[in-house]
Design a protein around this motif. Sequence first.
Motif, mmCIF file in Angstrom:
data_model
loop_
_atom_site.group_PDB
_atom_site.id
_atom_site.type_symbol
_atom_site.label_atom_id
_atom_site.label_comp_id
_atom_site.label_asym_id
_atom_site.label_seq_id
_atom_site.Cartn_x
_atom_site.Cartn_y
_atom_site.Cartn_z
ATOM 1 N N LEU A 122 0.818 -1.221 0.000
ATOM 2 C CA LEU A 122 0.000 0.000 0.000
ATOM 3 C C LEU A 122 0.847 1.265 0.000
ATOM 4 C CD1 LEU A 122 -2.880 -1.140 2.329
ATOM 5 C CD2 LEU A 122 -3.204 -0.038 0.127
ATOM 6 N N LYS A 123 1.931 1.260 0.755
ATOM 7 C CA LYS A 123 2.761 2.471 0.830
ATOM 8 C C LYS A 123 3.478 2.722 -0.493
ATOM 9 C CE LYS A 123 3.273 2.507 5.794
ATOM 10 N NZ LYS A 123 4.130 2.601 6.970
ATOM 11 N N ALA A 126 0.947 4.300 -2.676
ATOM 12 C CA ALA A 126 0.721 5.693 -2.272
ATOM 13 C C ALA A 126 1.806 6.617 -2.806
ATOM 14 C CB ALA A 126 0.656 5.792 -0.756
ATOM 15 N N PRO A 171 -2.225 1.844 6.836
ATOM 16 C CA PRO A 171 -2.785 1.580 5.502
ATOM 17 C C PRO A 171 -3.693 0.348 5.484
ATOM 18 C CG PRO A 171 -0.445 2.075 5.328
ATOM 19 C CD PRO A 171 -0.768 2.056 6.784
ATOM 20 N N LYS A 175 -7.689 0.185 4.584
ATOM 21 C CA LYS A 175 -8.216 -0.699 3.546
ATOM 22 C C LYS A 175 -9.346 -1.557 4.111
ATOM 23 C CE LYS A 175 -6.954 -4.282 0.276
ATOM 24 N NZ LYS A 175 -5.897 -5.042 -0.399
ATOM 25 N N ALA A 291 -4.710 3.437 -0.469
ATOM 26 C CA ALA A 291 -3.389 4.068 -0.568
ATOM 27 C C ALA A 291 -3.534 5.576 -0.700
ATOM 28 C CB ALA A 291 -2.639 3.498 -1.778
ATOM 29 N N TRP A 294 -4.628 7.092 2.644
ATOM 30 C CA TRP A 294 -3.497 7.114 3.582
ATOM 31 C C TRP A 294 -2.534 8.245 3.219
ATOM 32 C CZ3 TRP A 294 1.833 6.136 2.999
ATOM 33 C CH2 TRP A 294 2.525 6.014 4.220
ATOM 34 N N SER A 295 -2.335 8.462 1.914
ATOM 35 C CA SER A 295 -1.378 9.500 1.472
ATOM 36 C C SER A 295 -1.854 10.895 1.864
ATOM 37 C CB SER A 295 -1.175 9.425 -0.040
ATOM 38 O OG SER A 295 -2.270 10.007 -0.717
#
Lengths: 306, 460
Positions: A122-123, A126, A171, A175, A291, A294-295
């Motif tokens: 996920l990161k 992002a 993250p 989700k 993602a 989270w960003s």
Amino acid sequence: MADFVNGFWDYYISIITLLSIFGCGILLWSQSKHRVKAGAGATTGHVWDEDLTELNTPMPRWWMWLFYMTIVFALCYLVLYPGLGSYAGRLGWKSAGAYQSELKQAEAEYGPLFDKYAKQDLKTVAADPQARQIGERLFLTYCAQCHGSDARGGKGFPNLTDSDWLHGGEPATIKATIMHGRTGQMPPMGAALGSDKDIENVAHYVRSLSDLTTDPIKVAFGKTKFAACAACHGADGHGNQALGAPNLTDKVWLYGGSADTIMETIRKGRTNTMPAFEAFLGEPKVHVLAAYVWSLSNENGGEAAK
Amino acid sequence: MSDAAPRETVIKMYAAREEIYPRETKGRYASLRWACVWLTQIVFYGLPWLRWNDRQAILFDLGARKFYIFGVVLWPQDFIYLAALLIVCAFALFLVTAVAGRVWCGFACPQTVYTEIFMWIERRIEGARSARIRLDRQPWNADKIARKGTKHAAWFAVALWTGFSFAGYFTPMSTLMSEVSALRLGPWETFWILFYALATYGNAGWLREQVCKYMCPYARFQSSMFDKDTLIVTYDAKRGEPRGALGKAQGDCIDCGMCVQVCPTGIDIRKGLQYECISCAACVDACNSVMDKVERPRGLIRYSTEQALARGWSSAQVRARLLRPRVLIYTTLLALIGGALGAALALRTPLKLDVMRDRGAMGREVEDGVIENVYRLQVMNTAETAHTFRISVSGLPSIRLATTDMTKLDGASARAVAVRVQAPREGAKTGSNRIEFGLTAVDDPGLAVTEKAVFIVPKQ
């Protein structure tokens, strides 16, 4: 097909449709020749505006065949496609099927792109500008109605751009929230706390946790009653992300931080729903969305998602 | 006719088409028509091959909903220009019809142009008029099969190329070429190429004058634009009648029938104006060449007007009648709409902005009693170059953007930008306040648009 209240209408519509089509054919056939008295001349005999007459010039024959072809076309259409009452047609065409095939086409076109991201962490997603742009579009389409185009939420809808999370801001947690939805439950605590006076005192104590202006006497009384709240919000009011219980010590309020609003929350409780999107969007899209969300609160990699 | 016992006869309401074999003409108007054929077809077949900044100069990309016309890119929002263009075309047609009758039909209409091309092919393969009639009447033999087969093959080749060119306006020619050579045409491209080819082949090969007589809507309402001063192809009966064979004739008409033989719609112009006449002036050319041979003045059949014939006007007098109200009104309207369309296109900013307020919150209070509204700006950069745009907002004291005021867009792209706008409660009234968003390209201050919006201040 439950389009009609009973079988009669099925026949009613079908018979009228077919009779109309055959009627057109019979009309055409019967009118393709005319009997006139010999020597009647080249005009139809009608006269308008004193001297305007109509010639008996025949139409081209292919024109008539075109008419017959439309009748044949209509009958073929009624065999192949739904049109006669609840008869579904030999091809089994449905508008829902047309929609499904459009979906399939879009899936074939964009699926590989989403699948590529679905395999990534996920990161990592992002940090990918293209993924963030896709995420932004998805967000504006599916999330902005509640959380706002700027993702800052509103009364009853959490702000997604700060670092305060009801259920956690990792993250994977985000989700999970989008995939399965969440239900936030604050039970009505009025009866448990006692009188209106007690509720007011607790509200003042809660405000004091965020260093807001309060009445120190009410705070002192409220603190003794806070035990009823501590089960979820913790003894120090820091909340509990496992239960989705908000942190009462920061300045972030889901419904507002005035004494009156807090009293109402205590008295009546609050129920909040985040719908589940797994069935609607599918995991690959949710992955990109998570993602992106989270960003919003974690500026990393490249320029921040504007 | 005997009026004995009233017998009945049967009249068929539908009759088979009678083949028309137009004779080839040479002359002023035939050359003019061929000039029109060349001009229109060079444009039609040639345009899809033109390039413009490494893209096709003219491309109607239906999938991406963008129309490329040389330097202009039109988006669906620009549909009004198409409406204006159609209005301009309609008024141009009205004007031309009022002045000179059906000259569009006779010289520039695709139906006429392709028929002309197909008839030229026919003449090359089957021979002149009399040879064609003979060929059609003789029984089938090897020669007839060969000639007919060659003709239809040639027709179809031209038709296919026409269909291919048509498809090239919607799918880039380069793509189309590679798909055709690899036999990998998409279903829609295949359909449209074949459909347009079949339409060309059927209309220009088989239907011909039937299109003008029975199908064309313009032919139906052209008479409403005619008046007594409209130029039409006319037979000067005063000069021509009584007609008769050469030497016996008292009038100039020697009844040679040339004007009938060359007519593509198969009418006899000497019977006066008929609705089938498409003003192609083939009979004018034919009659003039006959008049030259019999040493009579030209113009027994000529472009003239109803009034001029009745009153024996000279061509100068006919020209003087040009400035009549009908023509002037059509000209004025055409100039106005055409001018408006030209001006609108010239002043068009290749940038569009739509503002949508977030409906989730009416407006929220942030620190220090400042009110904040959220908007979604749909920014559309319709130019083909990338630009960075600065967003600005005005309309209330100390109003400002709380989010970034820059957005970068690639050429011919759109994006939604969420912006937060803040303004203090002082100076704004409770309820809705009119504000205005601006969008300016950083590298080109001339490239700018503004859009109205509403800023909502909630009750305290």
